[in-house]
Motif scaffolding. Structure first.
Motif, PDB file in Angstrom:
ATOM      1  N   MET A   1      -7.387  44.934   2.680  1.00 33.36           N
ATOM      2  CA  MET A   1      -7.540  43.853   1.713  1.00 33.36           C
ATOM      3  C   MET A   1      -7.941  42.595   2.453  1.00 33.36           C
ATOM      4  O   MET A   1      -7.172  42.066   3.227  1.00 33.36           O
ATOM      5  CB  MET A   1      -6.216  43.600   0.988  1.00 33.36           C
ATOM      6  N   SER A   2      -9.116  42.151   2.171  1.00 30.01           N
ATOM      7  CA  SER A   2      -9.611  40.977   2.881  1.00 30.01           C
ATOM      8  C   SER A   2      -9.911  39.812   1.944  1.00 30.01           C
ATOM      9  O   SER A   2     -10.669  38.924   2.286  1.00 30.01           O
ATOM     10  CB  SER A   2     -10.876  41.351   3.674  1.00 30.01           C
ATOM     11  N   GLU A   3      -9.337  39.842   0.775  1.00 32.21           N
ATOM     12  CA  GLU A   3      -9.558  38.750  -0.156  1.00 32.21           C
ATOM     13  C   GLU A   3      -8.852  37.497   0.351  1.00 32.21           C
ATOM     14  O   GLU A   3      -7.822  37.577   1.022  1.00 32.21           O
ATOM     15  CB  GLU A   3      -9.022  39.137  -1.539  1.00 32.21           C
ATOM     16  N   PRO A   4      -9.408  36.318   0.039  1.00 28.46           N
ATOM     17  CA  PRO A   4      -8.821  35.068   0.549  1.00 28.46           C
ATOM     18  C   PRO A   4      -7.377  34.859   0.099  1.00 28.46           C
ATOM     19  O   PRO A   4      -6.560  34.344   0.859  1.00 28.46           O
ATOM     20  CB  PRO A   4      -9.726  33.970  -0.013  1.00 28.46           C
ATOM     21  N   TRP A   5      -7.031  35.240  -1.107  1.00 30.58           N
ATOM     22  CA  TRP A   5      -5.662  35.032  -1.577  1.00 30.58           C
ATOM     23  C   TRP A   5      -4.689  35.881  -0.778  1.00 30.58           C
ATOM     24  O   TRP A   5      -3.544  35.498  -0.581  1.00 30.58           O
ATOM     25  CB  TRP A   5      -5.536  35.299  -3.073  1.00 30.58           C
ATOM     26  N   TRP A   6      -5.143  37.051  -0.339  1.00 31.90           N
ATOM     27  CA  TRP A   6      -4.279  37.929   0.451  1.00 31.90           C
ATOM     28  C   TRP A   6      -3.978  37.291   1.809  1.00 31.90           C
ATOM     29  O   TRP A   6      -2.852  37.335   2.286  1.00 31.90           O
ATOM     30  CB  TRP A   6      -4.944  39.292   0.610  1.00 31.90           C
ATOM     31  N   THR A   7      -4.983  36.705   2.416  1.00 32.04           N
ATOM     32  CA  THR A   7      -4.792  36.016   3.691  1.00 32.04           C
ATOM     33  C   THR A   7      -3.834  34.836   3.520  1.00 32.04           C
ATOM     34  O   THR A   7      -2.941  34.627   4.349  1.00 32.04           O
ATOM     35  CB  THR A   7      -6.141  35.533   4.254  1.00 32.04           C
ATOM     36  N   LEU A   8      -4.005  34.083   2.445  1.00 37.18           N
ATOM     37  CA  LEU A   8      -3.103  32.955   2.180  1.00 37.18           C
ATOM     38  C   LEU A   8      -1.678  33.441   1.928  1.00 37.18           C
ATOM     39  O   LEU A   8      -0.711  32.808   2.380  1.00 37.18           O
ATOM     40  CB  LEU A   8      -3.601  32.150   0.976  1.00 37.18           C
ATOM     41  N   ALA A   9      -1.539  34.544   1.225  1.00 37.63           N
ATOM     42  CA  ALA A   9      -0.202  35.088   0.969  1.00 37.63           C
ATOM     43  C   ALA A   9       0.469  35.502   2.273  1.00 37.63           C
ATOM     44  O   ALA A   9       1.657  35.242   2.485  1.00 37.63           O
ATOM     45  CB  ALA A   9      -0.298  36.278   0.010  1.00 37.63           C
ATOM     46  N   ARG A  10      -0.281  36.132   3.152  1.00 33.43           N
ATOM     47  CA  ARG A  10       0.283  36.550   4.449  1.00 33.43           C
ATOM     48  C   ARG A  10       0.716  35.338   5.268  1.00 33.43           C
ATOM     49  O   ARG A  10       1.806  35.324   5.837  1.00 33.43           O
ATOM     50  CB  ARG A  10      -0.737  37.385   5.222  1.00 33.43           C
ATOM     51  N   TRP A  11      -0.144  34.323   5.331  1.00 34.16           N
ATOM     52  CA  TRP A  11       0.207  33.116   6.076  1.00 34.16           C
ATOM     53  C   TRP A  11       1.409  32.419   5.443  1.00 34.16           C
ATOM     54  O   TRP A  11       2.259  31.864   6.137  1.00 34.16           O
ATOM     55  CB  TRP A  11      -0.976  32.157   6.162  1.00 34.16           C
ATOM     56  N   ILE A  13       3.898  33.857   3.801  1.00 36.58           N
ATOM     57  CA  ILE A  13       5.102  34.628   4.134  1.00 36.58           C
ATOM     58  C   ILE A  13       5.545  34.327   5.554  1.00 36.58           C
ATOM     59  O   ILE A  13       6.726  34.064   5.815  1.00 36.58           O
ATOM     60  CB  ILE A  13       4.840  36.137   3.937  1.00 36.58           C
ATOM     61  N   VAL A  14       4.599  34.367   6.477  1.00 38.10           N
ATOM     62  CA  VAL A  14       4.935  34.106   7.884  1.00 38.10           C
ATOM     63  C   VAL A  14       5.472  32.686   8.051  1.00 38.10           C
ATOM     64  O   VAL A  14       6.486  32.461   8.729  1.00 38.10           O
ATOM     65  CB  VAL A  14       3.705  34.361   8.785  1.00 38.10           C
ATOM     66  N   THR A  15       4.817  31.720   7.418  1.00 34.36           N
ATOM     67  CA  THR A  15       5.247  30.326   7.529  1.00 34.36           C
ATOM     68  C   THR A  15       6.636  30.126   6.933  1.00 34.36           C
ATOM     69  O   THR A  15       7.485  29.455   7.533  1.00 34.36           O
ATOM     70  CB  THR A  15       4.233  29.400   6.842  1.00 34.36           C
ATOM     71  N   ALA A  16       6.880  30.707   5.761  1.00 34.33           N
ATOM     72  CA  ALA A  16       8.176  30.528   5.104  1.00 34.33           C
ATOM     73  C   ALA A  16       9.312  31.105   5.948  1.00 34.33           C
ATOM     74  O   ALA A  16      10.338  30.441   6.148  1.00 34.33           O
ATOM     75  CB  ALA A  16       8.155  31.184   3.723  1.00 34.33           C
ATOM     76  N   LEU A 117       7.202  37.062  18.886  1.00 35.89           N
ATOM     77  CA  LEU A 117       7.422  38.371  18.272  1.00 35.89           C
ATOM     78  C   LEU A 117       6.373  38.682  17.209  1.00 35.89           C
ATOM     79  O   LEU A 117       5.882  39.816  17.127  1.00 35.89           O
ATOM     80  CB  LEU A 117       8.830  38.446  17.685  1.00 35.89           C
ATOM     81  N   LEU A 118       6.006  37.692  16.404  1.00 40.22           N
ATOM     82  CA  LEU A 118       4.976  37.923  15.390  1.00 40.22           C
ATOM     83  C   LEU A 118       3.610  38.159  16.019  1.00 40.22           C
ATOM     84  O   LEU A 118       2.774  38.858  15.447  1.00 40.22           O
ATOM     85  CB  LEU A 118       4.917  36.739  14.418  1.00 40.22           C
ATOM     86  N   ALA A 119       3.396  37.592  17.207  1.00 41.89           N
ATOM     87  CA  ALA A 119       2.120  37.804  17.900  1.00 41.89           C
ATOM     88  C   ALA A 119       2.104  39.121  18.666  1.00 41.89           C
ATOM     89  O   ALA A 119       1.091  39.488  19.249  1.00 41.89           O
ATOM     90  CB  ALA A 119       1.859  36.646  18.863  1.00 41.89           C
ATOM     91  N   GLY A 120       3.219  39.841  18.661  1.00 36.25           N
ATOM     92  CA  GLY A 120       3.278  41.110  19.377  1.00 36.25           C
ATOM     93  C   GLY A 120       3.450  40.937  20.880  1.00 36.25           C
ATOM     94  O   GLY A 120       3.052  41.806  21.658  1.00 36.25           O
ATOM     95  N   GLY A 166      11.371  39.268  12.185  1.00 38.86           N
ATOM     96  CA  GLY A 166      11.558  40.601  11.622  1.00 38.86           C
ATOM     97  C   GLY A 166      11.451  40.604  10.108  1.00 38.86           C
ATOM     98  O   GLY A 166      10.849  41.517   9.521  1.00 38.86           O
ATOM     99  N   ALA A 167      12.028  39.595   9.469  1.00 34.55           N
ATOM    100  CA  ALA A 167      11.949  39.504   8.009  1.00 34.55           C
ATOM    101  C   ALA A 167      10.506  39.285   7.563  1.00 34.55           C
ATOM    102  O   ALA A 167      10.053  39.887   6.577  1.00 34.55           O
ATOM    103  CB  ALA A 167      12.839  38.368   7.506  1.00 34.55           C
ATOM    104  N   ALA A 168       9.761  38.439   8.273  1.00 34.66           N
ATOM    105  CA  ALA A 168       8.352  38.222   7.931  1.00 34.66           C
ATOM    106  C   ALA A 168       7.547  39.512   8.113  1.00 34.66           C
ATOM    107  O   ALA A 168       6.733  39.880   7.254  1.00 34.66           O
ATOM    108  CB  ALA A 168       7.766  37.103   8.792  1.00 34.66           C
ATOM    109  N   HIS A 169       7.785  40.207   9.202  1.00 32.46           N
ATOM    110  CA  HIS A 169       7.087  41.465   9.469  1.00 32.46           C
ATOM    111  C   HIS A 169       7.412  42.507   8.390  1.00 32.46           C
ATOM    112  O   HIS A 169       6.533  43.228   7.910  1.00 32.46           O
ATOM    113  CB  HIS A 169       7.472  41.988  10.850  1.00 32.46           C
ATOM    114  N   TRP A 170       8.668  42.564   7.993  1.00 32.29           N
ATOM    115  CA  TRP A 170       9.100  43.499   6.959  1.00 32.29           C
ATOM    116  C   TRP A 170       8.416  43.175   5.623  1.00 32.29           C
ATOM    117  O   TRP A 170       7.927  44.073   4.929  1.00 32.29           O
ATOM    118  CB  TRP A 170      10.618  43.459   6.831  1.00 32.29           C
ATOM    119  N   CYS A 171       8.395  41.895   5.253  1.00 29.83           N
ATOM    120  CA  CYS A 171       7.747  41.495   3.993  1.00 29.83           C
ATOM    121  C   CYS A 171       6.256  41.800   4.022  1.00 29.83           C
ATOM    122  O   CYS A 171       5.688  42.245   3.013  1.00 29.83           O
ATOM    123  CB  CYS A 171       7.981  40.005   3.719  1.00 29.83           C
ATOM    124  N   LEU A 172       5.616  41.574   5.140  1.00 34.34           N
ATOM    125  CA  LEU A 172       4.189  41.895   5.254  1.00 34.34           C
ATOM    126  C   LEU A 172       3.960  43.400   5.115  1.00 34.34           C
ATOM    127  O   LEU A 172       2.968  43.834   4.528  1.00 34.34           O
ATOM    128  CB  LEU A 172       3.615  41.380   6.573  1.00 34.34           C
TER     129      LEU A 172
END
Length: 176
Positions: A1-11, A13-16, A117-120, A166-172
């Motif tokens: 999924m490469s739609e712009p809203w998907w990218t914003l949603a991922r960012w 989640i990570v930011t929150a 951790l989020l950057a691996g 971990g919570a951000a990774h799980w939600c993603l």
């Protein structure tokens, strides 16, 4: 999924989750310090005395000479030992005065732990601990509970940062 809203949603989640770990971790770390302080022996308090009455002759002589005792008040009289406020606390709580900047360092520590951790790149946590340990080394040599406070704060902050990542990774993972 490469739609712009998907990218914003991922960012989002990570930011929150990262912001929750960074700033929400503050009360948790403070609770751990209080809990650890309650488990350690307390320094006995000095006997309270009424500072509105001049007792020692040195105070009376100083005031007669025109000295302003200011907020310090009268000098402790014979047999009365003045105990600074920092010495009435547990060693863990009193060490907070030695480790200045702990709150801001904790924010950066939790941010760094989450980001690595989020950057691996989990080895980044070792770099964070190494830099923090080297910077605090002179303070850690004191035998007044400073090292214990450092260890408690560091471990708690790293666990909170890892939990946020971990919570951000799980939600993603749920959204993919």
């Amino acid at each position: 999924m490469s739609e712009p809203w998907w990218t914003l949603a991922r960012w989002g989640i990570v930011t929150a989750w990262t912001l929750l770990a960074v700033f929400g971790g503050d009360p948790v770390v403070r609770w751990v310090f209080r809990w650890a302080g309650a488990m350690s022996p307390q320094t006995p308090k000095a006997p309270e005395r009424d500072t509105s009455v001049l007792g020692p002759t040195e105070d009376a002589a100083a005031i007669a000479a025109g000295a302003d005792l200011g907020e310090a008040g009268p000098l402790p009289g014979p047999g009365i030992v003045a105990v600074p406020e920092a010495e009435r606390l547990s060693p863990i709580e009193a060490a907070g005065a030695r480790l200045r900047g702990g709150r801001a360092i904790g924010w950066l520590e939790r941010l760094g732990a989450s980001a690595t951790l989020l950057a691996g790149f989990p080895a980044g946590i070792a770099a964070i601990v190494a830099v923090k340990g080297l910077a605090r080394y002179p303070d850690l040599r004191a035998a007044d509970g400073t090292a214990e406070r450092f260890i408690l704060g560091t471990f708690t902050s790293l666990l909170i940062g890892a939990a946020g990542a971990g919570a951000a990774h799980w939600c993603l993972g749920l959204l993919s």
